[in-house]
Design an enzyme around this catalytic site. Sequence first.
Site, PDB file in Angstrom:
ATOM      1  N   HIS A 125       0.845  -1.124  -0.074  1.00  0.00           N
ATOM      2  CA  HIS A 125       0.176   0.077   0.094  1.00  0.00           C
ATOM      3  C   HIS A 125       0.937   1.294  -0.026  1.00  0.00           C
ATOM      4  CE1 HIS A 125      -3.532  -2.356   0.542  1.00  0.00           C
ATOM      5  NE2 HIS A 125      -3.327  -2.868   1.816  1.00  0.00           N
ATOM      6  N   ASP A 162      -2.783 -10.778  -2.278  1.00  0.00           N
ATOM      7  CA  ASP A 162      -3.335 -10.019  -0.934  1.00  0.00           C
ATOM      8  C   ASP A 162      -4.887  -9.665  -1.233  1.00  0.00           C
ATOM      9  OD1 ASP A 162      -2.142  -8.653   1.833  1.00  0.00           O
ATOM     10  OD2 ASP A 162      -4.144  -7.601   0.928  1.00  0.00           O
ATOM     11  N   HIS A 164      -6.643  -7.338  -0.118  1.00  0.00           N
ATOM     12  CA  HIS A 164      -6.607  -5.883  -0.613  1.00  0.00           C
ATOM     13  C   HIS A 164      -5.895  -5.381  -2.060  1.00  0.00           C
ATOM     14  CE1 HIS A 164      -6.975  -6.157   3.852  1.00  0.00           C
ATOM     15  NE2 HIS A 164      -8.044  -5.577   3.401  1.00  0.00           N
ATOM     16  N   ASP A 249      -4.492 -12.754   3.729  1.00  0.00           N
ATOM     17  CA  ASP A 249      -5.948 -12.065   4.207  1.00  0.00           C
ATOM     18  C   ASP A 249      -7.375 -12.437   3.631  1.00  0.00           C
ATOM     19  OD1 ASP A 249      -4.907 -10.400   2.639  1.00  0.00           O
ATOM     20  OD2 ASP A 249      -4.753  -8.735   3.864  1.00  0.00           O
TER      21      ASP A 249
HETATM   22 ZN   LIG Z   1      -4.240  -7.102   2.917  1.00  0.00          ZN
END
Ligand SMILES: [Zn+2]
Length: 314
Positions: A125, A162, A164, A249
């Site tokens: 991120h 991931d 996200h 995740d």
């Molecule tokens: Zn994540």
Amino acid sequence: MLYFSHPACLKHDPGVGLPGHPERPQRLQAIEAALGECDWLAWERREAPAASVAELELVHQGDYVERIRNLCAAGGGALDGDTFAGAASWEAALRSAGAACAMTRALLSGEAGVGFAAGRPPGHHAEPSRAMGFCLLDNVAVAAALALSELGLERVFILDWDVHHGNGTAEIFRRRADVLFASIHQGGIFPGSGDREETGSGPGEGYTINRPVPAGSDESTWLSLLENELLPAAAEFEPQLVLISAGFDAHRDDPLAECRLETSSFGLMATMVREAAEAWNAPVGAVLEGGYDLAALADSVVSTMAALGGAQRQ
Ligand SMILES: [Zn+2]
């Protein structure tokens, strides 16, 4: 089969400034305890060096790197509502990025065919000049840029599994045609980017692939996208190196998202990637991102490493 980490990565503790933070040192402890129980799957462990500032500046602005270093030197503080750097976080961040860089060097020198860089804080991120989403430095992006600039590669494939969207990595390589960035992620959750329509820009048009999936998506959805869309696109790209932004995740037990992968799903994805990469003669390195249920995280890392190491053990 090489595993890179460093004890300094355990000293970064966002919970000091943001109590109850899910990105906690126990994540890495759980991973290493689970690996210890299976004799590290016969992987060799190496201590990660610190990344150099020059390596970080391959993808980050110099004044941003300086700002994070100074913040940590001054004792630390929150960078946003969920991203924290403390006094020990600078060293952890350097080792986390350094693990990805050292792994990449080892893969490209032919020392190993597969690698795992287990650093904290995670990275995908972090944008060129902004910390975000528990991430300070974009470890996988630094490693990819190193492979291209210093180690002479022309094409790197980054697969971000991931749950996200890896907005930082996407932004860093959005305009470039030498990195194919492909992400499967749950749509509609943090960080909000990663629409299917985002396909890169300028010379990078067509080198970004986003596949958001709805909450509740299980193994059948994830494996199908990987097998039928992402890996065929990568095959056409003919990557010389495969880096996995390996978050765990999307596991059904993870508290931060609502996908439903099993522990074994990560092994299946890793096997698919390894088999594809073997056909491309490309080494595969995984870089740890998220994963916040300790048992699911640890077991999924074991599943991934076992699958990556599969060919080497035969
Ligand atoms: Zn994540």
